[in-house]
Design an enzyme around this catalytic site. Structure first.
Site, short mmCIF file in Angstrom:
data_model
loop_
_atom_site.label_atom_id
_atom_site.label_comp_id
_atom_site.label_asym_id
_atom_site.label_seq_id
_atom_site.Cartn_x
_atom_site.Cartn_y
_atom_site.Cartn_z
CG HIS A 208 -0.14 0.37 2.65
ND1 HIS A 208 0.52 -0.57 3.31
CD2 HIS A 208 -0.05 1.71 3.37
CE1 HIS A 208 1.31 0.15 4.66
NE2 HIS A 208 1.10 0.84 4.77
NE ARG A 209 4.89 0.75 4.46
CZ ARG A 209 5.22 1.78 5.56
NH1 ARG A 209 5.02 3.25 5.78
NH2 ARG A 209 4.74 1.47 6.78
#
Length: 380
Positions: A208-209
């Site tokens: 998700h980063r």
């Protein structure tokens, strides 16, 4: 003892697992009135409401409904909306967990109004100021009044920054409290069986980063690695809403599905942890998942150049890789394994009681002094 009002801030998935054990522990104390404040930073059902239900949390007492947005806008919205709440309901202390924008926004709003702040999971450092989370961590620790750390390296980071030792108390990793609180439920969840997955027979991945999902070239490299792995080993990929949008924009969702990667909607805590419990390996960029896999002794590969937990704290169970190494690193671990050791000190499911005892000393210094107990007590 007079009742003390404690605001517990929640915003995103890792926050819920940190706040839930503390909320449950505080609600058993006659001197504490715990109030749950959800900033609304995660507003997707499976990224928010499901976690409240799984962790036994009541509906938030307040929801700031901030939603998504650029870092500055989101932090500013949190500050403005939480400040208005503080004008209506002034707590004795605010507990902020982790390192997200809501952590910083609520901290700044509180300290500017003279409200005490306790930072849950303080002292972690990646030493990479290009990461928004690092800025949130450093600034929050600089102005918060009580710093609860999860590991010795966090204590050392704060000491190097000149933080007085009386503001620091090591309580351990409170996310392990949630895991142990729900261990039986997790083991009985049945998600692996419903998905037809053999125990220790699959790779579980989460991403998700921004550094991994916002750049189409980086995301394509990671997806290529996942496809290569899926030729030999099942790959399960619960997709974060942010990542789903980036996969769609880059036209990569179909690529992953065609090569056999099992894409699924975000999972609730118990379902996700059921998959973690049975995974042969975890590939992630999540700080929380790193800690959980370390505690469980499950090999973890982290797609990040550096992390906020030191290698010593994670005891060799976690290896950092870059986006071009995904396939080779996974195959290496699947063939040769990784070192396994005991969990770090105080990662024992008892962090919440230690935090409550610390908070009681902090809020009732006169009573504690009369009883011969120091206001702040470092935990070895």
């Amino acid at each position: 003892m007079p009742e003390k009002l404690v605001h517990l801030i929640t915003a995103v998935r890792p926050n819920f697992m940190k706040i839930a054990p503390l909320s449950h522990a505080l609600r058993r104390e006659p001197w504490a009135r715990a109030v749950l404040v959800h900033t609304g930073q995660h507003y997707d059902l499976n990224m928010s409401d499901v976690f409240f239900r799984d962790l036994g949390l009541s509906a938030p007492d307040h929801n700031l409904e901030v939603g998504s947005g650029p870092h500055g806008e989101q932090t500013g919205q949190v500050m403005a909306r939480y400040e208005r709440l503080l004008m209506e309901e002034r707590p004795d202390v605010v507990v902020v967990p982790g390192d997200v924008n809501s952590t910083l926004g609520c901290t700044l709003a509180a300290v500017k109004m003279g409200v005490k702040v306790a930072h849950l999971e303080a002292g972690l450092r990646s030493f990479d100021r290009t990461m928004p989370e690092e800025i949130n961590r450093v600034v929050t620790d600089a102005v918060a009044d009580l710093l609860w750390t999860p590991s010795p390296d966090a204590d050392e980071n704060l000491a190097r920054e000149g933080v007085p030792p009386e503001r620091i108390e090591r309580i351990g990793n409170i996310m392990i409290d949630s895991l142990e609180m729900l261990r039986e439920v997790i083991e009985a969840d049945g998600s692996r069986e419903r998905l037809g997955l053999d125990e220790r027979g699959y790779v579980l991945t989460t991403l998700h980063r921004p550094a991994n999902v916002d750049d189409p070239a980086v995301l394509a490299r990671i997806c290529g690695g996942l496809c290569a792995i899926a030729h030999d080993t099942p790959v399960c990929f619960p997709v974060h809403p942010r990542t789903a949008a980036r996969l769609d924009a880059a036209g990569l969702r179909g690529t992953l599905a065609d090569c056999g990667v099992r894409l699924m909607e975000p999972l609730g805590y118990t379902s996700f942890m059921n998959l973690v419990f049975g995974a042969k390996l975890v590939l992630t960029d999540s700080g929380g998942v790193q800690g959980e896999s370390t505690y469980l002794g499950i090999p973890c590969l982290t797609v990040r150049p550096r992390i906020e937990q030191s290698a010593a704290a994670l005891r060799g169970a976690n290896r950092l890789i870059d986006s071009a190494q995904v396939a080779a690193a996974v195959r290496d671990v699947l063939q040769r394994g990784m070192p396994r050791s005991s969990p770090p000190p105080l990662w024992d499911g008892c962090a919440a009681p230690r935090a409550v005892a610390s908070l009681k000393r902090f809020l009732f210094p006169a009573e504690q002094a009369a009883a011969g107990t120091p206001r702040s007590k470092r935990t070895a």
